[in-house]
Every structure is written in structure tokens, then in C-alpha cells.
Design a protein around this motif. Structure first.
Motif, PDB file in Angstrom:
ATOM      1  N   ASP A  61       0.827  -1.207   0.000  1.00 30.48           N
ATOM      2  CA  ASP A  61       0.000   0.000   0.000  1.00 30.48           C
ATOM      3  C   ASP A  61       0.861   1.258   0.000  1.00 30.48           C
ATOM      4  O   ASP A  61       0.568   2.232  -0.694  1.00 30.48           O
ATOM      5  N   GLU A  65      -0.187   2.983  -3.398  1.00 26.48           N
ATOM      6  CA  GLU A  65      -1.387   3.784  -3.182  1.00 26.48           C
ATOM      7  C   GLU A  65      -1.034   5.258  -2.977  1.00 26.48           C
ATOM      8  O   GLU A  65       0.027   5.589  -2.446  1.00 26.48           O
ATOM      9  N   ILE A  67      -1.860   7.961  -0.720  1.00 29.37           N
ATOM     10  CA  ILE A  67      -2.466   8.018   0.607  1.00 29.37           C
ATOM     11  C   ILE A  67      -2.766   9.470   0.974  1.00 29.37           C
ATOM     12  O   ILE A  67      -1.858  10.308   1.029  1.00 29.37           O
ATOM     13  N   TRP A  71      -8.180   8.258   1.455  1.00 29.14           N
ATOM     14  CA  TRP A  71      -7.702   6.892   1.228  1.00 29.14           C
ATOM     15  C   TRP A  71      -8.129   5.960   2.355  1.00 29.14           C
ATOM     16  O   TRP A  71      -8.158   6.339   3.531  1.00 29.14           O
TER      17      TRP A  71
END
Length: 258
Positions: A61, A65, A67, A71
Motif C-alpha cells: 500500500d 497507493e 495516501i 484513502w
């Protein structure tokens, strides 16, 4: 990668830490934090793991991702969760076979999901590999003898991990072990772990959890610069030794039957 720099900055500020306080927590220099947040440098994988643990995130993550306040983490431990695979294509829009050399395997852990990183890898095409996504990995060590160290394994991307078949070989990319080439001992549907085995019996089998695995590639072929050696012609001495071993084996069998 831009995700890493922005994620560090966002998460640090969310915890209310200055760059110096954050650096002290990780036992690194403050200047490194500034370089990471400004995308002038990338943390090595061991430090990435340390940062992810500090913020209670998975490395996956943290790398992949974006963030921010909107999120939310994805459910963990489900091998059926599929990710979009980064690939590169040639001038005719055909997928390349990207090569991950031994010296680049550590960097692959940071960049495997980054299209720009994947596009910079060495690449080639082979006419017999079509209809799938393929990647080549250079292996190191003697755990998979008789394949010699330095061989290049060409693997086909496994999208659904439930398709993994026991007794077949795969390139397994995991957070803790990096890039390894092993024989698989079980199916994912049986349990949430994979049993990985070396063809060299000197090495013990071990297990890796589904949460730890980033990618799976089914081995389809290998390339090696070490050509097979001719089988030596039998000598009288070797034939005599072979006959003696056969006689001893027959004698043991006869003793067991008495």
C-alpha cells in the motif's frame, strides 16, 4: 516514485511530526527525509519496510497507493485481490519481455508496479511467447540445481493465484525474500500460504504467506550460457563399481525377504 514522496510527507504531517522528529524515529538524517519528500531520492527497501511499519501500513500500500484523507486500506490477506500489472510495449504495440537482472532485483521490489521503472528495464521479444504477459528474471545461487546460477527464467504472469499448481516452478516476488525461483508444494485454495521448495535437497522447504507475495510468474523456459556437457563413456572401472552396487542391493533385498 511520486507516491512514496507524497505519502511520506502526508503521513508525517498527519502524525504531527517535524522532519527532524521523523528522522529521529527512524534513526536516519533529517536531510534524507527532505530528499525523500521532494522526490530527489528513494528509500532502500529495508527502510521502506521500516517506514511502512512505523505508519502501520503494508509495504504494498505504501508504494502503490496515493495516501491522503480520502484513502482507505484494502482488505489484507486475500490472494484473489488482483492488481494492474505494469508492462512495456514495442513500436508495434506488442508486449515486451522485460528482464530483471540479478543486480536490479532489489530495485524491482520498489519499482515492480511503477510503469516508468518497468519501461526502463532491458527488454526483448521471443516469437514463441505470445498470448500472455511474460517477464525474465536472472536467478542466483545453487538452490535450483541443475539450473546453474546466472540462468534467466522466463515466467508468465499468474493473474489468479488459485491457478498455482503444486510441483511446478514459479518466480515468486515477495516482500521479505525478494525475487526467488522455487518449486511450489501446495495450492493457494488449500491455505493462505505457499510452500516453496528447492530442487537442491540441501535447502529446506519454507512457507511464505499470501500477504507477503507481490507477484507470481509461472516458469515457462530458461536461458543459460552454460551448455550441457557430454555424458562420459563408461569405463571398465565404472562398470565394475556399478555391478558391485547392484549385487549389494540385490543381497539386501534377499536378506529382507528371509
Amino acid at each position: 516514485m511520486a507516491n512514496i514522496s507524497s505519502n511520506i510527507k502526508f503521513l508525517r504531517k498527519k502524525k504531527g511530526l517535524t522532519q527532524q522528529q521523523f528522522a529521529d524515529s527512524l534513526d536516519i538524517k533529517r536531510s534524507l527525509v527532505g530528499a525523500y519528500e521532494e522526490n530527489r531520492a528513494e528509500p532502500k527497501y529495508e527502510l521502506l519496510k521500516k517506514i511502512a511499519i512505523f505508519f502501520d501500513l503494508s509495504v504494498d500500500d505504501f508504494i502503490n497507493e496515493t495516501i491522503d484523507d480520502k484513502w482507505a486500506p484494502k482488505p489484507k490477506g486475500n490472494p484473489a485481490n488482483l492488481r494492474v500489472l505494469s508492462i512495456s510495449v514495442d513500436k508495434d504495440d506488442n508486449e515486451n519481455i522485460e528482464l530483471v537482472p540479478m543486480k536490479a532485483s532489489a530495485g524491482y521490489m520498489n519499482g515492480y508496479a511503477d510503469p516508468e521503472y518497468v519501461a526502463r528495464l532491458p527488454k526483448f521479444n521471443l516469437p514463441m511467447f505470445t498470448g500472455g504477459t511474460f517477464r525474465a528474471f536472472e536467478i542466483k545461487g545453487d538452490s535450483m540445481l541443475p539450473l546453474p546460477s546466472g540462468s534467466i527464467i522466463i515466467g508468465e504472469y499468474v493473474e489468479n493465484w488459485a491457478d498455482v499448481k503444486p510441483a511446478e516452478t514459479y518466480v515468486v516476488v515477495s516482500k521479505n525474500d525478494g525475487v526467488v525461483y522455487k518449486r511450489v508444494g501446495n495450492k493457494f485454495k488449500d491455505q493462505k500460504k505457499l510452500k516453496l521448495m528447492s530442487d537442491n535437497p540441501v535447502y529446506d522447504p519454507y512457507e511464505v504467506s499470501g500477504e507477503d507475495i507481490l507477484e507470481l510468474w509461472k516458469a515457462k523456459a530458461y536461458i543459460s550460457t552454460q551448455l550441457p556437457q557430454p555424458v562420459p563413456e563408461p569405463t571398465m572401472e565404472s562398470l565394475t563399481t556399478m555391478m558391485m552396487e547392484m549385487q549389494r542391493s540385490i543381497s539386501k533385498i534377499n536378506q529382507g525377504n528371509n
